[in-house]
Write an enzyme that holds these catalytic residues in place. Structure first.
Site, PDB file in Angstrom:
ATOM      1  CB  CYS A 134      -0.893   0.012   1.239  1.00 19.71           C
ATOM      2  SG  CYS A 134      -2.099   1.359   1.217  1.00 19.71           S
ATOM      3  CB  CYS A 173      -1.943   4.397   7.830  1.00 23.04           C
ATOM      4  SG  CYS A 173      -3.195   4.875   6.627  1.00 23.04           S
ATOM      5  CB  CYS A 218      -1.026   0.408   8.593  1.00 20.73           C
ATOM      6  SG  CYS A 218      -1.395  -0.900   7.413  1.00 20.73           S
TER       7      CYS A 218
HETATM    8  S1  SF4 Z   1      -4.307   1.266   6.931  1.00 18.34           S
HETATM    9 FE1  SF4 Z   1      -2.578   0.321   5.833  1.00 18.34          FE
HETATM   10  S2  SF4 Z   1      -3.479  -0.763   4.089  1.00 18.34           S
HETATM   11 FE2  SF4 Z   1      -5.044   0.702   4.876  1.00 18.34          FE
HETATM   12  S3  SF4 Z   1      -4.715   2.580   3.659  1.00 18.34           S
HETATM   13 FE3  SF4 Z   1      -3.472   2.819   5.514  1.00 18.34          FE
HETATM   14  S4  SF4 Z   1      -1.425   2.042   4.904  1.00 18.34           S
HETATM   15 FE4  SF4 Z   1      -2.904   1.306   3.363  1.00 18.34          FE
END
Ligand code: SF4
Length: 393
Positions: free
Chosen positions: A154, A158, A161
């Site tokens: 991704c 975030c 995460c």
């Molecule tokens: S929580 Fe993780 S998987 Fe979901 S958008 Fe944020 S970085 Fe991407």
């Protein structure tokens, strides 16, 4: 929308030792019909193929006995295969949750993760998808939730995460997204239309940054596999152009929407979700207000409680005001943050979680606490990073 035809790779474009066949899985009925016509067959053979791939969940051309044997033989000789993604590894949690590494259709060997949660995680509570089935007809699991990935890795970054640590490797095709679901339905002998199974597009990746393939997969799952969009929820970190496109999708196809809010204001959100600097909270709410809701439907705000960062009593008051100000029919799903290696946050104290929940509930905000499922196998929210630890099957 026609499923992505781009996943077809000419057989002669790759060295012979690497040759793989062209997958049929991922094509919708029209595309399958077009393939059949191109092969000199009637267009209605496309309907037979769609039925075999998505309803009967057949994994090999040989098994598709609705097609004449000679045609099956010819499809194989011409380099076609079902090509559904395959479950490569299974990790099973003490709580019944299963996490899968699923091998995609691309020749890059990358795997993505999907998760099966028997009894769900309470994430769908209060959104209008309550049971509609008599108790005596239910299986050993009363209901289940499948968490599905949309990208390998991704790009959203975030800070809390684990998936973010992979960066974005690539988008999944429509077939790779729908294939995770069909694999898991098959593994658990789910009877579509009878069993109560919810899908959450909350695994690896940001679905709205792979919008076309994500929605093509939803169409396959709704129109061909027979799943209801009211039992599907897509979660976005707040990609405003994606939410605006999503608002234009017809009711018969549009899943429910969840927004990963995770913070009470732009200052905190900008720290833990850098995407907020591009699309701050008010812009996200503005876009969300354009999404037409069906009866009893609510938009879900997901809120990860990080110890000392987003779980204070003042934060709960700010979230309450924010939800009221939004004017949206909304509910809040609280998620106590799951620890991950190398991430410098702390879990919220149990009493902080309960106080936060009680503060919102006391103000009349529908609020649910998502149960942590499969934490021991790295299957819980924010933990999907293709970890290979954990009890395997
Ligand atoms: S929580 Fe993780 S998987 Fe979901 S958008 Fe944020 S970085 Fe991407």
């Amino acid at each position: 929308m026609t499923a992505n035809l781009g996943q077809f790779v000419p057989l002669d474009a790759h060295p012979s030792q690497n040759v793989r066949q062209n997958p049929l899985f991922g094509l919708d009925r029209e595309a399958l019909a077009a393939r059949m016509v191109a092969a000199g067959e009637p267009a209605w053979r496309g309907r037979q193929l769609a039925e075999a791939l998505y309803r009967q969940r057949l994994a090999g051309i040989d098994q598709i006995t609705t097609l004449p044997k000679a045609l099956r033989q010819r499809l194989g000789d011409e380099g076609w295969e079902v090509g559904r993604p395959k479950i490569a590894q299974v990790f099973q949690s003490a709580d019944g949750t299963e996490r899968y590494l699923i091998q995609g259709q691309d020749r890059d060997g990358q795997t993505v993760e999907a998760v099966w949660m028997p009894e769900g995680d309470d994430g769908e509570s209060g959104d209008g998808s309550e049971p509609d089935q008599p108790e005596e007809e239910r299986k050993s699991w009363d209901r289940a939730t499948i968490c599905v990935s949309s990208q390998v890795g991704c790009a959203v970054n975030c800070q809390f995460c684990l998936t973010a640590r992979l960066g974005l490797q690539r988008n999944l095709t429509a077939g790779e997204i729908a294939g995770q679901v069909v694999d898991v339905l098959d593994r658990h002998a789910v009877e579509v239309g009878k069993d109560r199974v919810n899908l959450v597009f909350m695994g690896m990746g940001e679905p709205f940054l792979n919008y076309d393939n994500f929605m093509a997969a939803v169409r396959l799952l709704v129109e061909e596999a027979g799943l209801s969009p009211r039992r599907m929820t897509v979660s976005t970190s707040g990609i405003v152009p994606g939410i605006e496109r999503f608002a234009l999708e017809p009711d018969e196809i549009r899943p429910k929407l969840a927004i990963s809010l995770n913070a009470p204001n732009d200052a905190v959100r900008g720290e833990i979700m850098p995407i907020n600097r591009k699309w701050p909270i008010e812009m996200v709410l503005e876009a969300a207000r354009k999404v037409p809701l069906r009866s009893r439907e609510r938009i879900t705000f997901e809120y990860v409680l990080l110890g000392g960062v987003t779980d204070r009593p003042g934060h709960a008051r700010e979230v309450t005001r924010l939800i009221r100000r939004s004017g949206l029919a909304a509910k809040v799903n609280l998620i106590a943050w799951n620890p991950g290696p190398g991430i410098a946050y702390t879990m919220p104290a149990p009493d902080a979680v309960e106080s936060f929940r009680a503060a919102l509930a006391g103000e009349g905000i529908p609020v649910y606490l998502r149960r942590a499922r499969g934490r021991d196998i790295y299957a819980a929210c924010g933990q999907l990073k293709r970890t290979v630890e954990g009890p395997r099957l």
